[in-house]
Design a protein around this motif. Structure first.
Motif, PDB file in Angstrom:
ATOM      1  N   LEU A 551       0.863  -1.181   0.000  1.00 32.59           N
ATOM      2  CA  LEU A 551       0.000   0.000   0.000  1.00 32.59           C
ATOM      3  C   LEU A 551       0.900   1.231   0.000  1.00 32.59           C
ATOM      4  CD1 LEU A 551      -2.837  -1.035   2.461  1.00 32.59           C
ATOM      5  CD2 LEU A 551      -3.104  -0.445   0.060  1.00 32.59           C
ATOM      6  N   ARG A 552       0.845   1.982  -1.084  1.00 32.48           N
ATOM      7  CA  ARG A 552       1.763   3.096  -1.295  1.00 32.48           C
ATOM      8  C   ARG A 552       1.182   4.382  -0.689  1.00 32.48           C
ATOM      9  NH1 ARG A 552       3.232   2.696  -7.012  1.00 32.48           N
ATOM     10  NH2 ARG A 552       1.002   3.058  -7.212  1.00 32.48           N
ATOM     11  N   PHE A 553       0.921   4.386   0.615  1.00 31.92           N
ATOM     12  CA  PHE A 553       0.396   5.575   1.283  1.00 31.92           C
ATOM     13  C   PHE A 553       1.493   6.636   1.397  1.00 31.92           C
ATOM     14  CE2 PHE A 553      -2.644   2.682   3.766  1.00 31.92           C
ATOM     15  CZ  PHE A 553      -3.670   2.914   2.868  1.00 31.92           C
ATOM     16  N   PRO A 554       1.172   7.911   1.152  1.00 33.65           N
ATOM     17  CA  PRO A 554       2.128   8.971   1.505  1.00 33.65           C
ATOM     18  C   PRO A 554       2.362   8.958   3.011  1.00 33.65           C
ATOM     19  CG  PRO A 554       0.369   9.818   0.085  1.00 33.65           C
ATOM     20  CD  PRO A 554      -0.041   8.435   0.505  1.00 33.65           C
ATOM     21  N   PRO A 555       3.523   9.408   3.470  1.00 31.79           N
ATOM     22  CA  PRO A 555       3.812   9.353   4.913  1.00 31.79           C
ATOM     23  C   PRO A 555       2.762  10.032   5.786  1.00 31.79           C
ATOM     24  CG  PRO A 555       5.812   9.811   3.694  1.00 31.79           C
ATOM     25  CD  PRO A 555       4.692   9.844   2.694  1.00 31.79           C
ATOM     26  N   PHE A 556       2.173  11.157   5.320  1.00 36.48           N
ATOM     27  CA  PHE A 556       1.207  11.849   6.173  1.00 36.48           C
ATOM     28  C   PHE A 556      -0.134  11.121   6.233  1.00 36.48           C
ATOM     29  CE2 PHE A 556       0.699  13.706   1.957  1.00 36.48           C
ATOM     30  CZ  PHE A 556      -0.670  13.691   1.778  1.00 36.48           C
ATOM     31  N   VAL A 557      -0.385  10.175   5.327  1.00 38.43           N
ATOM     32  CA  VAL A 557      -1.617   9.387   5.343  1.00 38.43           C
ATOM     33  C   VAL A 557      -1.430   8.098   6.127  1.00 38.43           C
ATOM     34  CG1 VAL A 557      -3.239   8.073   3.912  1.00 38.43           C
ATOM     35  CG2 VAL A 557      -2.478  10.333   3.176  1.00 38.43           C
ATOM     36  N   ALA A 558      -0.263   7.497   6.045  1.00 37.04           N
ATOM     37  CA  ALA A 558      -0.017   6.197   6.684  1.00 37.04           C
ATOM     38  C   ALA A 558      -0.281   6.274   8.184  1.00 37.04           C
ATOM     39  CB  ALA A 558       1.423   5.761   6.432  1.00 37.04           C
ATOM     40  N   PRO A 559      -1.098   5.367   8.729  1.00 36.91           N
ATOM     41  CA  PRO A 559      -1.379   5.407  10.171  1.00 36.91           C
ATOM     42  C   PRO A 559      -0.157   5.084  11.019  1.00 36.91           C
ATOM     43  CG  PRO A 559      -2.384   3.477   9.160  1.00 36.91           C
ATOM     44  CD  PRO A 559      -1.858   4.312   8.044  1.00 36.91           C
ATOM     45  N   ILE A 560       0.699   4.189  10.525  1.00 32.68           N
ATOM     46  CA  ILE A 560       1.965   3.879  11.199  1.00 32.68           C
ATOM     47  C   ILE A 560       3.074   4.468  10.341  1.00 32.68           C
ATOM     48  CG2 ILE A 560       3.500   2.072  12.044  1.00 32.68           C
ATOM     49  CD1 ILE A 560       1.047   0.257  12.240  1.00 32.68           C
ATOM     50  N   LYS A 561       3.816   5.415  10.878  1.00 26.61           N
ATOM     51  CA  LYS A 561       4.824   6.116  10.085  1.00 26.61           C
ATOM     52  C   LYS A 561       6.111   5.309   9.936  1.00 26.61           C
ATOM     53  CE  LYS A 561       1.941   9.560  10.271  1.00 26.61           C
ATOM     54  NZ  LYS A 561       1.009   9.806   9.151  1.00 26.61           N
ATOM     55  N   CYS A 562       6.465   4.579  10.968  1.00 27.50           N
ATOM     56  CA  CYS A 562       7.671   3.752  10.867  1.00 27.50           C
ATOM     57  C   CYS A 562       7.582   2.606  11.862  1.00 27.50           C
ATOM     58  CB  CYS A 562       8.944   4.567  11.101  1.00 27.50           C
ATOM     59  SG  CYS A 562       9.167   5.113  12.796  1.00 27.50           S
ATOM     60  N   TYR A 627       0.956  -2.974   5.250  1.00 28.93           N
ATOM     61  CA  TYR A 627       0.281  -2.003   6.100  1.00 28.93           C
ATOM     62  C   TYR A 627       0.448  -0.581   5.568  1.00 28.93           C
ATOM     63  CZ  TYR A 627      -1.142  -4.800  10.143  1.00 28.93           C
ATOM     64  OH  TYR A 627      -1.773  -5.670  10.986  1.00 28.93           O
ATOM     65  N   GLY A 628       1.330  -0.393   4.608  1.00 32.54           N
ATOM     66  CA  GLY A 628       1.570   0.952   4.100  1.00 32.54           C
ATOM     67  C   GLY A 628       2.574   1.742   4.910  1.00 32.54           C
ATOM     68  N   VAL A 629       3.366   1.070   5.778  1.00 30.28           N
ATOM     69  CA  VAL A 629       4.368   1.772   6.599  1.00 30.28           C
ATOM     70  C   VAL A 629       5.475   2.295   5.692  1.00 30.28           C
ATOM     71  CG1 VAL A 629       5.986   1.551   8.518  1.00 30.28           C
ATOM     72  CG2 VAL A 629       3.847   0.241   8.530  1.00 30.28           C
ATOM     73  N   PRO A 630       5.718   3.602   5.637  1.00 30.82           N
ATOM     74  CA  PRO A 630       6.691   4.129   4.673  1.00 30.82           C
ATOM     75  C   PRO A 630       8.152   3.859   5.008  1.00 30.82           C
ATOM     76  CG  PRO A 630       5.716   5.912   5.951  1.00 30.82           C
ATOM     77  CD  PRO A 630       4.984   4.671   6.337  1.00 30.82           C
ATOM     78  N   PHE A 631       8.479   3.744   6.324  1.00 30.19           N
ATOM     79  CA  PHE A 631       9.885   3.563   6.704  1.00 30.19           C
ATOM     80  C   PHE A 631       9.994   2.498   7.800  1.00 30.19           C
ATOM     81  CE2 PHE A 631       9.276   8.062   5.581  1.00 30.19           C
ATOM     82  CZ  PHE A 631      10.087   8.123   4.452  1.00 30.19           C
ATOM     83  N   THR A 632      11.061   1.711   7.711  1.00 29.45           N
ATOM     84  CA  THR A 632      11.376   0.758   8.778  1.00 29.45           C
ATOM     85  C   THR A 632      12.800   1.012   9.253  1.00 29.45           C
ATOM     86  OG1 THR A 632      12.058  -0.893   7.138  1.00 29.45           O
ATOM     87  CG2 THR A 632       9.806  -1.032   7.963  1.00 29.45           C
ATOM     88  N   ILE A 633      13.001   0.807  10.538  1.00 30.25           N
ATOM     89  CA  ILE A 633      14.325   0.993  11.145  1.00 30.25           C
ATOM     90  C   ILE A 633      14.772  -0.362  11.672  1.00 30.25           C
ATOM     91  CG2 ILE A 633      15.644   2.183  12.936  1.00 30.25           C
ATOM     92  CD1 ILE A 633      13.437   4.358  12.901  1.00 30.25           C
ATOM     93  N   THR A 634      15.804  -0.928  11.080  1.00 25.86           N
ATOM     94  CA  THR A 634      16.330  -2.228  11.506  1.00 25.86           C
ATOM     95  C   THR A 634      17.483  -2.009  12.474  1.00 25.86           C
ATOM     96  OG1 THR A 634      15.729  -3.203   9.379  1.00 25.86           O
ATOM     97  CG2 THR A 634      17.288  -4.422  10.746  1.00 25.86           C
ATOM     98  N   VAL A 635      17.340  -2.559  13.678  1.00 26.40           N
ATOM     99  CA  VAL A 635      18.371  -2.413  14.713  1.00 26.40           C
ATOM    100  C   VAL A 635      19.219  -3.679  14.718  1.00 26.40           C
ATOM    101  CG1 VAL A 635      18.818  -2.052  17.170  1.00 26.40           C
ATOM    102  CG2 VAL A 635      16.829  -0.967  16.080  1.00 26.40           C
ATOM    103  N   ASP A 636      20.452  -3.555  14.253  1.00 25.92           N
ATOM    104  CA  ASP A 636      21.372  -4.697  14.250  1.00 25.92           C
ATOM    105  C   ASP A 636      22.713  -4.330  14.860  1.00 25.92           C
ATOM    106  OD1 ASP A 636      22.225  -2.986  12.319  1.00 25.92           O
ATOM    107  OD2 ASP A 636      22.237  -4.443  10.679  1.00 25.92           O
ATOM    108  N   SER A 637      22.723  -3.209  15.591  1.00 27.63           N
ATOM    109  CA  SER A 637      23.960  -2.740  16.210  1.00 27.63           C
ATOM    110  C   SER A 637      23.587  -1.736  17.290  1.00 27.63           C
ATOM    111  CB  SER A 637      24.873  -2.100  15.162  1.00 27.63           C
ATOM    112  OG  SER A 637      25.896  -1.341  15.768  1.00 27.63           O
ATOM    113  N   GLN A 638      24.499  -1.470  18.204  1.00 29.37           N
ATOM    114  CA  GLN A 638      24.273  -0.451  19.222  1.00 29.37           C
ATOM    115  C   GLN A 638      24.773   0.909  18.774  1.00 29.37           C
ATOM    116  OE1 GLN A 638      26.121  -3.019  22.495  1.00 29.37           O
ATOM    117  NE2 GLN A 638      24.464  -1.989  23.616  1.00 29.37           N
ATOM    118  N   VAL A 639      25.429   0.954  17.612  1.00 23.76           N
ATOM    119  CA  VAL A 639      26.023   2.199  17.109  1.00 23.76           C
ATOM    120  C   VAL A 639      25.252   2.732  15.903  1.00 23.76           C
ATOM    121  CG1 VAL A 639      28.113   3.287  16.207  1.00 23.76           C
ATOM    122  CG2 VAL A 639      28.287   1.486  17.931  1.00 23.76           C
ATOM    123  N   ASP A 640      25.018   1.844  14.919  1.00 19.78           N
ATOM    124  CA  ASP A 640      24.347   2.242  13.680  1.00 19.78           C
ATOM    125  C   ASP A 640      23.066   1.429  13.500  1.00 19.78           C
ATOM    126  OD1 ASP A 640      26.429   3.987  13.002  1.00 19.78           O
ATOM    127  OD2 ASP A 640      27.584   2.326  12.155  1.00 19.78           O
TER     128      ASP A 640
END
Length: 691
Positions: A551-562, A627-640
């Motif tokens: 679902l290609r929702f624009p960020p301001f429309v997506a209910p979950i932003k990230c 779900y149309g979430v525009p961004f995901t943040i993958t945590v695989d380190s304590q630094v980056d």
């Protein structure tokens, strides 16, 4: 409409089939067991005990397609596929009203930002009673010619059913004679020249049936929506903005008695057709209307901001094009106004603003057109009217009405209640004119009417010249006269000592006039449904063995932003995820709070705040895309950490301390993904990305 789609995978969990066929089978089953058939205006109950196995939707799609790769789907198959994605993922819950997991509120917020802030509009919340509906001629004007499905009782507009039938038939390989007949019927129907008997004759001659069930149709009849519903509702909720002259005067006072100014409101309207159920049906008994009323001097309908939208090119379909059977053509808005196709600059300006609202929202500009209403469709619209129509699996449906109502609405209400809706404008040079002046004797009126004196005076002062002359003649011949005071709900009798009516020469420094009303009415539910269809697409997995829904929702429309995704179960990764989440939530009200979820990838039945989508990082990304979430943040380190963008699937590597500010700027639109990628460079996707 012909579009290319790929066959989607089987849904991850069973989903309730709310297609037309399934609903009809359930209704037929209930009626066969003695359940009463629904009457006109009744709401068909959704069968809660309808059991559909998890492969039902795929079978419906398989019935219409074969082979592999991109293949054209029917409108029904396309609709089922789109509905299944948000439905199975709890984007909506079947109830009396519907909300798309927060999408509604985001669209409403954007609507208010786009229109209210730009035009400095007054927000208003209105409550309608029965009297304004009659005073504005709503009951009479909104009487549609309907036909009924004789088996289910579902109602349809007769003209729409006949027009859709002719349009579908013309797409087939017909003989020249029959094609010419159908084109003639279409042209006559669109011009408004078909009577009730003629519409009935055409439906019977061509054997037109109900759109979904193919059941026989009843004879056409006229019915008024407000009479079918015990509640006092209206198909035009903006009428409440102007329900009394006092309301208008208060708004005018707020704008320092200057025109133009505008008022906006969100409210509920109703329709008299039997509603359909589920996300995929765009007709409901009650629906959300977002409406704008813009008041302007009828002698000056120019707009200072029109140049901002004059160069927009959009598909437009004028009356002449419709009657001659032509298709919509891309037209420059400034050219349409200069040629008189669009009545004036202010109307053209709001058409442009509506176009920008819909396209920024995510509506495909190539599946959006503005159709000028024909003479028989004008209802309360006096001078000119354009519908923003969006193409979806139901065909072209009207979603926004933008019209120049001229002074019709104000004049209509003035005649019914006697209250004057007027504004004043100072003239450059004063002029001497002879006018009929009405001077009430407030002392005598006060003695006669006590607390109702003010209402009687308002009616006397609002009288037009013709009505005042009749009153004067009656007073001179009989010594008394009778007239209606609608705010009192009865007629009153006044004597000749209570009012003085005479012609006098006066010098005018002000021009008194009735304002024109230029307004827009947005069917928000229809817009949101079309947004789902236009935002939905599929892409193949890396292995090519399945199609992934997006679902290609624009960020301001997506209910979950990230979404924050710890790569694996490690306490140090969990702590970083919680730290990022805390920063996105914000501590103070001034912080830019970002709606988000933490997804650990741990399947669980516990009622907690975890947003569980799958085990592997690839599956978790895929469900976030659905779900149309525009961004995901993958945590695989304590630094980056890694930020991934949904549509391009590109990823960048940033420090833990920078990730929150970058995501906030992306969501607010202060930075584009191209800017971020250029600054930080891209990284390759993990090996599990497309598993």
């Amino acid at each position: 409409m012909s579009r290319l789609f790929s066959l989607p995978p089987s849904p991850a969990s069973p989903a309730l089939d709310r297609s037309e066929d399934a609903l009809q089978k359930a209704l037929d089953h209930k009626q066969a067991n003695g359940a009463p058939k629904p009457e006109i205006g009744a709401v068909n109950a959704v069968p809660n005990d309808l059991e559909i196995d998890e492969a039902s939707i795929e079978r419906q799609l398989q019935d219409g397609v074969s082979g592999a790769g991109d293949v054209p789907l029917t409108r029904e198959a396309e609709r089922v596929r789109v509905i299944n994605t948000p439905g199975s993922r709890r984007f909506y819950l079947p109830s009396s009203d519907f909300d798309h997991f927060g999408v509604n509120s985001n669209v409403f917020t954007f609507w208010r930002e786009h229109f209210r802030l730009e035009e400095d509009m007054f927000p208003q919340v209105c409550f309608l009673t029965e009297y304004p509906l009659k005073a504005w001629d709503v009951v009479e004007s909104f009487g549609d010619l309907l036909v009924k499905d004789v088996k289910t009782g579902a109602c349809y507009r007769a003209g729409d059913v006949l027009e859709d039938f002719c349009t579908e038939e013309l797409q087939k390989d017909l003989g020249i004679k029959k094609a010419a007949e159908l084109k003639h019927v279409l042209a006559t129907l669109r011009s408004g020249d078909l009577s009730v008997d003629e519409v009935d004759a055409e439906i019977k001659e061509y054997g037109v049936t109900a759109p979904h069930t193919k059941n026989p149709l009843s004879e056409p009849y006229t019915s008024i929506g407000t009479l079918l519903i015990p509640e006092r509702k209206s198909p035009k909720s903006a009428l409440g903005i102007l329900r009394t002259a006092k309301c208008f005067k208060a708004l005018l006072r707020c704008n320092n008695f200057k025109l133009p100014f505008a008022v906006e409101q969100l409210g509920k309207g109703v329709c008299h057709e039997v509603p359909h159920h589920g996300l995929g049906f765009y007709r409901f008994r009650k629906f959300i209307l977002a409406e704008i009323e813009h008041f302007v001097d009828p002698e000056d309908k120019s707009h200072p901001k029109f140049s901002r939208v004059a160069d927009l090119e959009l598909f437009m379909l004028s009356r002449e094009q419709q009657i001659s059977g032509q298709a919509a053509i891309k037209t420059r808005l400034g050219e349409a106004v200069s040629k008189g196709t669009v009545n004036n600059e202010t109307l053209g300006y709001f058409i442009g603003r509506v176009y920008l609202f819909l396209t920024h929202l995510g509506i495909d500009k190539d599946r959006l057109r503005f159709r000028q209403r024909l003479a028989n469709e004008m209802a309360l619209c006096g001078a000119d009217c354009w519908d923003a129509e969006i193409e979806c699996s139901y065909g072209w449906i009207e979603c926004v009405l933008t019209s120049d109502g001229s002074t019709y609405e104000f004049q209509s209400f003035t005649k019914k209640c006697g209250a004057a809706f007027v504004a004043r404008k100072k003239v450059a040079e004063p002029r001497e004119v002879e006018k009929l002046v009405i001077v009430p004797n407030k002392k005598e009126l006060g003695l006669a009417f006590r607390g109702n004196q003010k209402m009687v005076v308002e009616v006397l002062e609002a009288m037009g010249e013709e009505e005042a002359l009749r009153l004067k003649a009656a007073l001179e011949s009989k010594g008394e006269a009778e007239f209606l005071v609608s705010t009192m709900g009865k007629s009153v009798i006044i004597k000749d000592n209570m009012v003085n009516i005479s012609k006098q020469k006066i010098k005018e420094d002000w021009r008194v006039f009735t304002p024109s009303v230029i307004g827009s009415s947005f069917g928000m539910g229809r817009i949101i449904y079309c947004l789902f269809e236009h935002s939905f697409y599929t892409r193949p997995s890396k292995a090519g063995d399945e199609q992934l829904n997006v679902l290609r929702f624009p960020p301001f429309v997506a209910p979950i932003k990230c979404t924050i995704l710890p790569l694996i179960q490690k306490p140090e990764y969990e702590s970083v995820a919680q730290l990022i989440s805390k920063s996105l939530t914000g501590k103070y009200r001034t912080d830019a709070r970002v709606p988000h979820k933490i997804d650990t990838g741990i399947p669980t039945w516990r009622r907690d705040t975890r947003f569980v989508t799958g085990n592997t990082i690839g599956k978790r990304h895929a469900v976030c895309d659905e779900y149309g979430v525009p961004f995901t943040i993958t945590v695989d380190s304590q630094v980056d950490v890694t930020i991934r963008e949904r549509d391009s699937r590109d990823q960048v590597r940033v420090g833990v301390g920078e990730v929150v500010s970058i995501v906030k700027e992306l969501i607010d639109g202060r930075r584009t993904w191209s800017d971020v990628r250029m600054m930080y460079g891209g990284v390759s996707a993990p090996a599990e990305e497309n598993e």
